[in-house]
Design a protein around this motif. Structure first.
Motif: not given
Length: 111
Positions: A20-22, A56-57, A99, A93, A59, A88
């Motif tokens: 998971y990237m944000h 886009s968020t 999500h 995940w 994420r 980042v």
């Protein structure tokens, strides 16, 4: 390169192919993400987490072909994204209901 003992423990027990990237720029494209992760291994799927209006968020969920790809991606946690000044966050995940994707792939009923 130089991993802390904590990082090594995390990777030793890692059996997942998704991260998971944000913190990504809102204008980041799939190509930008593939470039950022290019040394991590083959990517199977990239899913942007969007707002209800489709924007886009910053994420996303990235699924690699192999566990090694996800492990490599975790080492990029807090790296600067391309030419931006943004750091980042890359995490393991988990199937967090917040999500979940609309196509049902991430849907789990255990929670």
């Amino acid at each position: 390169e130089n991993m802390t003992e904590e990082q090594q423990k995390l990777l030793d027990g890692y059996t997942f192919t998704k991260v998971y990237m944000h913190g990504l720029p809102f204008n980041a494209t799939e190509d930008d993400v593939r470039t950022f992760l290019q040394h991590c291994g083959d990517i199977k799927n990239i899913k942007f987490v969007l707002q209800e209006d489709g924007r886009s968020t910053g994420r996303m969920i990235v699924e690699f072909q192999k566990i090694g790809g996800a492990k490599s991606a975790l080492l990029l946690n807090n790296e600067v994204f391309d030419s931006t000044e943004r750091y980042v966050v890359v995490r393991q995940w988990t199937d967090n209901p917040v999500h979940r994707g609309k196509n049902g792939q991430e849907n789990r009923s255990e929670e």
